[in-house]
Design a protein around this motif. Structure first.
Motif, short mmCIF file in Angstrom:
data_model
loop_
_atom_site.label_atom_id
_atom_site.label_comp_id
_atom_site.label_asym_id
_atom_site.label_seq_id
_atom_site.Cartn_x
_atom_site.Cartn_y
_atom_site.Cartn_z
N GLU A 10 0.96 -1.17 -0.14
CA GLU A 10 -0.21 0.07 -0.13
C GLU A 10 0.85 1.15 0.07
O GLU A 10 1.91 1.43 0.65
N LEU A 11 0.60 2.05 -0.98
CA LEU A 11 1.45 3.49 -1.17
C LEU A 11 0.79 4.59 -0.33
O LEU A 11 -0.59 4.49 -0.39
N ARG A 12 1.57 5.44 0.04
CA ARG A 12 0.92 6.60 0.53
C ARG A 12 1.17 7.80 -0.49
O ARG A 12 2.07 7.95 -1.31
N ASP A 13 0.05 8.81 -0.55
CA ASP A 13 0.25 9.97 -1.29
C ASP A 13 1.16 10.75 -1.58
O ASP A 13 1.72 11.12 -2.47
N ASP A 14 2.14 10.77 -0.28
CA ASP A 14 3.28 11.47 -0.20
C ASP A 14 4.56 10.71 -0.51
O ASP A 14 5.46 11.30 -0.24
N ASP A 15 4.43 9.57 -0.91
CA ASP A 15 5.48 8.67 -1.10
C ASP A 15 6.40 9.26 -2.41
O ASP A 15 5.98 9.94 -3.23
N VAL A 16 7.82 8.89 -2.40
CA VAL A 16 8.65 9.19 -3.69
C VAL A 16 9.23 7.94 -3.79
O VAL A 16 9.83 7.38 -3.03
N MET A 17 9.26 7.60 -5.15
CA MET A 17 9.99 6.26 -5.65
C MET A 17 11.26 6.65 -6.53
O MET A 17 11.04 7.40 -7.31
N ILE A 18 12.19 6.11 -5.92
CA ILE A 18 13.56 6.23 -6.88
C ILE A 18 13.60 4.90 -7.40
O ILE A 18 13.92 3.77 -6.82
N ALA A 19 13.87 4.86 -8.93
CA ALA A 19 13.94 3.84 -9.83
C ALA A 19 15.27 3.66 -10.47
O ALA A 19 15.54 4.80 -10.86
N ALA A 20 15.92 2.63 -10.65
CA ALA A 20 17.14 2.47 -11.07
C ALA A 20 17.66 1.35 -11.38
O ALA A 20 17.48 0.49 -10.59
N TYR A 21 18.63 1.08 -12.53
CA TYR A 21 19.11 -0.25 -12.61
C TYR A 21 20.32 -0.40 -11.57
O TYR A 21 20.90 0.86 -11.18
N PRO A 22 20.80 -1.42 -11.01
CA PRO A 22 21.68 -1.30 -10.19
C PRO A 22 23.06 -0.53 -10.40
O PRO A 22 23.53 -0.75 -11.39
N GLU A 36 1.12 -1.92 -7.21
CA GLU A 36 0.18 -1.62 -8.34
C GLU A 36 -0.29 -0.30 -8.31
O GLU A 36 -1.10 0.05 -9.22
N GLU A 37 -0.19 0.51 -7.21
CA GLU A 37 -0.94 1.81 -6.80
C GLU A 37 0.11 3.03 -7.54
O GLU A 37 -0.41 4.12 -7.43
N MET A 38 1.04 2.56 -8.16
CA MET A 38 2.18 3.60 -8.41
C MET A 38 1.28 4.60 -9.48
O MET A 38 1.42 5.90 -9.44
N ALA A 39 0.50 4.05 -10.55
CA ALA A 39 -0.15 5.06 -11.42
C ALA A 39 -1.41 5.38 -11.00
O ALA A 39 -1.44 6.83 -11.03
N GLU A 40 -2.14 4.95 -10.24
CA GLU A 40 -3.34 5.39 -9.63
C GLU A 40 -3.00 6.25 -8.73
O GLU A 40 -4.04 7.44 -8.59
N LYS A 41 -2.19 6.38 -7.66
CA LYS A 41 -1.87 7.56 -6.72
C LYS A 41 -0.78 8.39 -7.37
O LYS A 41 -0.39 9.47 -6.57
N ARG A 42 -0.48 8.25 -8.64
CA ARG A 42 0.55 8.98 -9.38
C ARG A 42 1.74 9.45 -8.44
O ARG A 42 1.99 10.69 -8.15
N ILE A 43 2.39 8.56 -7.79
CA ILE A 43 3.54 8.49 -7.03
C ILE A 43 4.80 9.01 -7.84
O ILE A 43 5.07 8.94 -8.77
N LYS A 44 5.26 10.29 -7.21
CA LYS A 44 6.35 10.92 -7.98
C LYS A 44 7.42 9.94 -7.89
O LYS A 44 8.08 9.35 -7.04
N THR A 45 8.11 9.91 -9.08
CA THR A 45 8.97 8.82 -9.48
C THR A 45 10.54 9.63 -10.16
O THR A 45 10.13 10.18 -11.21
N ILE A 46 11.46 9.24 -9.37
CA ILE A 46 12.70 9.77 -9.97
C ILE A 46 13.53 8.72 -10.65
O ILE A 46 13.80 7.55 -9.72
N PHE A 96 7.13 12.32 -13.16
CA PHE A 96 8.43 11.51 -13.63
C PHE A 96 9.66 12.46 -13.93
O PHE A 96 9.56 13.37 -14.80
N LEU A 97 10.73 12.29 -13.34
CA LEU A 97 11.80 13.20 -13.22
C LEU A 97 12.83 11.92 -13.51
O LEU A 97 13.28 11.38 -12.88
N THR A 98 13.74 12.61 -14.80
CA THR A 98 15.01 11.70 -15.32
C THR A 98 16.37 12.26 -14.83
O THR A 98 16.44 13.49 -15.28
N LEU A 99 17.11 11.58 -14.16
CA LEU A 99 18.42 12.18 -13.90
C LEU A 99 19.61 11.47 -14.46
O LEU A 99 19.26 10.19 -14.79
N PHE A 100 20.65 11.96 -14.84
CA PHE A 100 21.97 11.18 -15.15
C PHE A 100 22.91 11.49 -13.94
O PHE A 100 23.14 12.56 -13.55
N TYR A 101 23.49 10.19 -13.66
CA TYR A 101 24.70 10.07 -12.49
C TYR A 101 25.62 11.27 -12.82
O TYR A 101 25.98 11.83 -11.91
#
Length: 305
Positions: free
Chosen positions: A50-62, A121-131, A197-202
């Motif tokens: 279960e996600l919360r509305d103020d969650d932020v998700m960081i996604a990256a390849y290892p 599964e709630e990522m899109a529904e709750k529009r979780i900010k993803t970096i 969605f925010l995209t960054l470069f190392y």
């Protein structure tokens, strides 16, 4: 409905017996590091988190800067340059006992190397900010090699970088193919235009941390001063984070259980262009050929030094 049959195990170890076996789940190769059924159960638990509305998700390849960015976002949210007392493993969804994340106080900064369809599964529904953070594939290959060679988790590989590079270029390493991961996330952005969605470069974060820290703060809706951004940049320098990781953090596992004796742990160099110390001229030509044939289709322009 997903088949309950035991998945086929694909043995992708090299001719010397080094490397990993895999199974396929939802069209994605997953390294067999545990029982495949346990791995699939972990994914099911993550998907139902279960996600919360103020969650932020960081996604990256290892090895693309997940840890670094996680510290930065936590500091931005806290409004100071103090390290989070817990290691990022507590907020990493695919680690054993991923329910730890459920117990973290809000606002949470979650992180993962999973593909989007294996995230909650709630990522899109709750529009979780993803970096989403990327790093040039040459440095990724070197960093991932040193990580797996020093980790007790990856027991089936203890060979040279040259052997590892063969597997990396074929996508037969834990994490799977880097280019496949990038292409999948590009598709996610196209299919979910409402997902913030925010995209960054190392490499950009390394070259101008203050500018990129401000961009992250703007994205998550946090007001920051130039002074705070500078303080966070300094606190999140590689050397200071390495010290903090050893001295400040409450880790999710005993380090002696995670890393082989003499290994530096999660932090090694953190440099841009370290690949030049590892990759031969012939290997670099081969790498460039793979990049031309696969990564160019993504339209992503990487910085290599």
């Amino acid at each position: 409905m997903e088949s309950q049959q035991t998945p086929e195990i694909l043995d992708y170890r090299n001719e010397n017996g080094h490397g990993w076996s895999f199974y396929k789940h939802d069209g994605i190769l997953r390294a067999v590091l545990t029982n495949p059924e346990d791995d699939k159960e972990m994914i099911r638990k993550v998907q139902k988190l279960e996600l919360r509305d103020d969650d932020v998700m960081i996604a990256a390849y290892p090895k693309c800067g997940t840890h670094w960015l996680w510290e930065i976002v936590n500091m931005i949210r806290a409004g100071n340059s103090e390290y989070n007392k817990k290691a990022k493993g507590f907020a990493m969804l695919e680690l054993p006992k991923s329910e730890r994340a459920d117990k973290l106080p809000s606002p949470r900064v979650l992180n993962s190397h999973l593909y989007f369809r294996h995230l909650p599964e709630e990522m899109a529904e709750k529009r979780i900010k993803t970096i989403f953070i990327m790093r040039n594939p040459k440095d990724v290959s070197v960093s991932l090699y040193n990580h797996v060679k020093g980790s007790k988790k990856f027991t089936t590989f203890d060979r040279t970088y040259s052997e590892f590079l063969d597997l990396f270029l074929e996508g037969k390493v834990p994490g799977g193919g880097y280019v496949d991961y990038l292409k999948d996330w590009q598709q996610v952005k196209q299919d979910n235009p409402d997902l913030p969605f925010l995209t960054l470069f190392y490499e950009n974060l390394k070259e101008d941390p203050v500018k990129n820290i401000k961009a992250v703060a703007d994205f998550i809706g946090q007001s920051v001063t130039d002074e705070l951004c500078q303080e966070i940049a300094e606190a999140c320098s590689f050397k200071k984070m390495k010290v903090a990781d050893a001295e400040v953090k409450e880790d999710y596992a005993e380090r002696s259980e995670t890393w082989k004796e003499g290994h530096t742990g999660m932090f090694r160099k953190g440099e841009v262009g370290d690949w030049k110390n590892w990759i031969t001229v012939a290997q670099n030509e081969r790498f460039d050929d793979v990049i031309d044939r696969t990564f160019k289709a993504t339209g992503i322009a990487f910085t290599y030094e």
